[in-house]
Enzyme design. Structure first.
Site, short mmCIF file in Angstrom:
data_model
loop_
_atom_site.label_atom_id
_atom_site.label_comp_id
_atom_site.label_asym_id
_atom_site.label_seq_id
_atom_site.Cartn_x
_atom_site.Cartn_y
_atom_site.Cartn_z
N HIS A 109 8.02 111.09 -27.00
CA HIS A 109 7.15 110.92 -25.82
C HIS A 109 7.89 111.06 -24.49
O HIS A 109 7.64 110.31 -23.55
CB HIS A 109 6.45 109.57 -25.87
CG HIS A 109 5.46 109.43 -26.98
ND1 HIS A 109 4.75 110.49 -27.49
CD2 HIS A 109 5.05 108.33 -27.68
CE1 HIS A 109 3.94 110.05 -28.45
NE2 HIS A 109 4.10 108.76 -28.60
N HIS A 178 -2.17 108.22 -24.53
CA HIS A 178 -1.83 107.38 -25.69
C HIS A 178 -2.64 106.08 -25.69
O HIS A 178 -2.09 105.01 -25.96
CB HIS A 178 -0.33 107.09 -25.67
CG HIS A 178 0.26 106.83 -27.03
ND1 HIS A 178 -0.27 105.90 -27.90
CD2 HIS A 178 1.33 107.38 -27.66
CE1 HIS A 178 0.46 105.88 -29.01
NE2 HIS A 178 1.43 106.78 -28.89
N GLU A 309 -4.50 111.21 -30.39
CA GLU A 309 -3.71 111.88 -29.35
C GLU A 309 -3.82 113.40 -29.53
O GLU A 309 -3.21 113.97 -30.43
CB GLU A 309 -2.25 111.44 -29.45
CG GLU A 309 -2.04 109.94 -29.40
CD GLU A 309 -0.72 109.53 -30.03
OE1 GLU A 309 0.33 109.99 -29.54
OE2 GLU A 309 -0.72 108.78 -31.02
#
Length: 344
Positions: A109, A178, A309
């Site tokens: 991420h 997220h 996601e």
């Protein structure tokens, strides 16, 4: 009609650069969403049940302090590259790039200080808010000055999230939000009574560090076949699964299409995800462990939420047969996901 208002939410700690954090409240007759200028975080999302009662269906914190400490990306936009890059390494035009390793042997991420941990510049729109930031060349090890715009707009029951980006050097990019959802209302103990379907004929098996092996496997005859709705708790038991944290491979088409649907029969709440992205990571909050105190002082145990996601496939920068994840100078990254909330 959508009403939009902005208000102060707090100030970042001095060691994190200070700076004012604002909250933007978007409200229609059926959905109310609160978004922070820190990490473009969806801090709250209220939607009606079949009796017309509103509940907040996303996990998070009541105050800024919760978001400035370590947390599992609650509600945030993550990038430059969502999900995992194997060994935090990739090669572009003969040059190797090394990213920060923040997930075992991998980069996750965006790295140590990804898009989720920075302040964005907001611009209020008639029906939403647009956030902008410049990610400088070399930030978190990524090449190129990257201009990024994330726009949230609310229309009735539909929340649209549009991501745009332009770069000065070729760079990988895959952006997603997220948010952790529980359609029974955040703070409910689990999502076992939710019914889920995902429009995917294949998924990506992963190794023990959650990196795709490279195989694109059929869902047919496996626990990953979610093409027809399944009740989550019973399904996990039936297939002896500890939960999901996998990329499902979607049809690669430029037009938006329905990719996932979740229904909570006790309240009647439903949520649909429509996207132009080639993948969706379905995650069932396996790493939540009750250690974080969320809104109202409630703790969030394992499987107390799910994430959908929409993104490119994990580690695509190292797997040439995966969908293209590279953005070149002169091009524009442009992707939209629509979340639609209803009752059934």
């Amino acid at each position: 009609m959508t009403a939009v208002r902005r208000e102060a939410f707090g100030r970042m700690p001095a060691e994190q650069g200070g700076g004012e954090v604002e909250k933007f409240v978007l409200e229609s007759d059926s959905v109310k969403v609160e978004i922070l200028s820190l990490g473009c975080i969806i801090a709250a999302l209220e939607t009606k049940d079949r009796d017309g009662k509103f509940s907040d269906v996303v996990l998070g914190f009541d105050t800024l302090e919760g978001y400035t400490k370590k947390h599992p990306f609650f509600g945030a936009v993550v990038g430059r590259v969502a999900n995992r890059i194997a060994k935090g390494r990739f090669t572009l035009d003969g040059k190797e790039y090394q990213l920060f390793l923040n997930n075992g042997p991998n980069s996750l991420h965006g790295g140590a200080k990804g898009f989720d941990k920075v302040l964005w510049s907001p611009q209020v729109l008639p029906d939403g808010v647009c956030f902008f930031r410049l990610s400088p060349d070399g930030e978190e090890g990524y090449p190129g000055d990257l201009k990024v715009w994330v726009t949230y707009t609310l229309s009735g029951r539909q929340l649209a999230i549009n991501y745009r980006a332009q770069t000065s050097k070729t760079t990988p990019i895959s952006l997603t939000n997220h948010a952790y959802f529980n359609l029974a209302g955040q703070g409910s103990p689990d999502v076992y009574d939710h019914e889920i379907s995902i429009e995917a004929d294949s998924y990506l098996p992963v190794d023990d560090t959650k990196i795709p092996t490279g195989e694109v496997a059929t869902v047919q005859g496996t626990g990953f076949d979610l093409r027809q709705p399944v009740e989550l708790g019973k399904h996990l038991q039936k297939f002896h699964l500890d939960g999901f944290d996998h990329n499902f491979c979607l049809q690669e088409v430029q037009s938006p299409h329905l990719v996932a649907r979740v229904r909570h029969p006790p309240t009647g709440r439903t949520m649909e995800a429509h996207t132009t992205q080639p993948g969706i990571q379905f995650y069932t909050g396996n790493n939540l462990d009750g250690s974080l105190k969320g809104k109202g002082g409630i703790t969030y145990p394992k499987h107390s939420a799910f994430c959908l996601e929409t993104q490119n496939w994990p580690d695509a920068v190292n797997k040439p047969h995966f969908p293209n994840v590279l953005l070149h100078p002169g091009e524009e990254y442009n992707s939209t996901t629509w979340l639609v909330f209803n009752t059934a």
